[in-house]
Scaffold this motif. Structure first.
Motif, short mmCIF file in Angstrom:
data_model
loop_
_atom_site.label_atom_id
_atom_site.label_comp_id
_atom_site.label_asym_id
_atom_site.label_seq_id
_atom_site.Cartn_x
_atom_site.Cartn_y
_atom_site.Cartn_z
N VAL A 21 -10.77 -44.71 -72.14
CA VAL A 21 -10.43 -46.47 -72.02
C VAL A 21 -9.12 -46.07 -72.23
O VAL A 21 -8.21 -46.68 -70.62
CB VAL A 21 -10.75 -46.90 -72.57
N ALA A 22 -8.74 -44.96 -73.20
CA ALA A 22 -6.86 -44.50 -73.12
C ALA A 22 -6.62 -43.96 -71.99
O ALA A 22 -5.27 -44.16 -71.48
CB ALA A 22 -6.78 -44.26 -74.85
N LYS A 27 -3.39 -44.41 -67.59
CA LYS A 27 -2.56 -43.95 -66.04
C LYS A 27 -2.50 -42.43 -65.61
O LYS A 27 -2.03 -41.64 -65.23
CB LYS A 27 -1.83 -44.06 -65.01
N ILE A 28 -3.91 -41.46 -67.05
CA ILE A 28 -3.99 -40.17 -66.14
C ILE A 28 -5.14 -39.61 -66.96
O ILE A 28 -5.78 -40.34 -66.92
CB ILE A 28 -3.46 -39.65 -68.46
N ALA A 29 -5.55 -38.40 -65.68
CA ALA A 29 -6.98 -38.04 -66.38
C ALA A 29 -7.12 -38.09 -67.84
O ALA A 29 -6.12 -37.36 -68.47
CB ALA A 29 -7.02 -36.41 -65.26
N TYR A 30 -8.87 -38.57 -67.83
CA TYR A 30 -9.73 -38.44 -68.94
C TYR A 30 -9.35 -36.84 -69.56
O TYR A 30 -9.36 -36.94 -70.99
CB TYR A 30 -11.04 -38.79 -68.84
N THR A 31 -9.44 -35.95 -68.73
CA THR A 31 -9.80 -34.78 -69.61
C THR A 31 -8.47 -34.24 -69.63
O THR A 31 -7.99 -33.10 -70.77
CB THR A 31 -10.16 -33.32 -68.32
N THR A 32 -7.02 -34.61 -69.44
CA THR A 32 -5.78 -33.75 -70.08
C THR A 32 -5.72 -35.44 -71.11
O THR A 32 -5.45 -34.71 -72.12
CB THR A 32 -4.59 -35.16 -68.51
N TYR A 33 -6.16 -36.42 -71.29
CA TYR A 33 -5.89 -37.49 -72.17
C TYR A 33 -6.76 -36.58 -73.37
O TYR A 33 -6.16 -36.31 -74.50
CB TYR A 33 -6.79 -38.73 -72.59
N SER A 46 7.39 -39.11 -69.81
CA SER A 46 6.93 -40.27 -69.35
C SER A 46 5.88 -41.08 -69.82
O SER A 46 5.71 -41.73 -70.19
CB SER A 46 6.97 -40.23 -67.55
N THR A 47 4.84 -40.19 -70.46
CA THR A 47 3.47 -39.94 -70.93
C THR A 47 3.77 -40.34 -72.17
O THR A 47 2.92 -41.46 -72.62
CB THR A 47 2.50 -38.26 -71.01
N LEU A 48 4.54 -39.73 -72.85
CA LEU A 48 4.45 -40.26 -74.61
C LEU A 48 5.20 -41.63 -74.46
O LEU A 48 4.67 -42.65 -75.29
CB LEU A 48 5.61 -39.34 -75.10
N CYS A 49 5.90 -42.17 -73.11
CA CYS A 49 6.20 -43.55 -72.94
C CYS A 49 5.35 -44.49 -73.22
O CYS A 49 4.96 -45.25 -73.38
CB CYS A 49 7.30 -43.64 -72.58
N ALA A 50 4.34 -44.30 -71.91
CA ALA A 50 3.02 -44.98 -71.94
C ALA A 50 2.56 -45.01 -72.87
O ALA A 50 1.23 -46.23 -73.24
CB ALA A 50 2.16 -44.30 -70.93
N PHE A 51 2.02 -43.71 -74.35
CA PHE A 51 1.23 -43.93 -75.16
C PHE A 51 1.34 -44.54 -76.00
O PHE A 51 1.28 -45.79 -76.24
CB PHE A 51 1.17 -42.34 -75.58
N ALA A 52 3.46 -44.59 -76.10
CA ALA A 52 4.05 -45.88 -76.75
C ALA A 52 3.74 -46.80 -76.78
O ALA A 52 3.29 -47.60 -77.54
CB ALA A 52 5.13 -45.51 -77.32
#
Length: 76
Positions: A21-22, A27-33, A46-52
Motif C-alpha cells: 500500500v505504501a 508510486k513505486i514498485a513494491y519490490t523497490t519499496y 524525488s522518491t524521498l520527497c514522495a515518502f516524506a
C-alpha cells in the motif's frame, strides 16, 4: 538496518499500512519499496520527497537527522 530504513518502517507502521500500500501511494514498485525498508537500496531525492509527503514527515526526520514526531498523544 540504517536509520533511514528504520524510520521508513516506523512511519509505515504508524499509518497501519502494508509495504504494498505504501509503495502504491508513493508510486513505486513494491519490490523497490521492500528493498528501501530492508536497507538493500537507497532512494533518490524525488522518491524521498514522495515518502516524506506521504508519511507527513520532513526529509531530515526520515533520514534520522531529526527525531520522528511523537505520536503518543494523537487523538487526545
Amino acid at each position: 538496518m540504517g536509520k533511514f530504513s528504520e524510520n521508513l518502517k516506523t512511519c509505515r507502521k504508524r499509518l497501519h499500512v502494508s509495504q504494498e500500500v505504501a509503495a502504491v501511494n508513493c508510486k513505486i514498485a513494491y519490490t523497490t519499496y521492500r528493498r528501501y525498508e530492508s536497507g538493500d537500496r537507497e532512494p533518490g531525492l524525488s522518491t524521498l520527497c514522495a515518502f516524506a509527503d506521504y508519511f507527513g514527515v520532513t526529509l531530515d526526520q526520515l533520514a534520522g537527522r531529526e527525531p520522528l514526531p511523537d505520536t503518543t498523544d494523537e487523538g487526545a
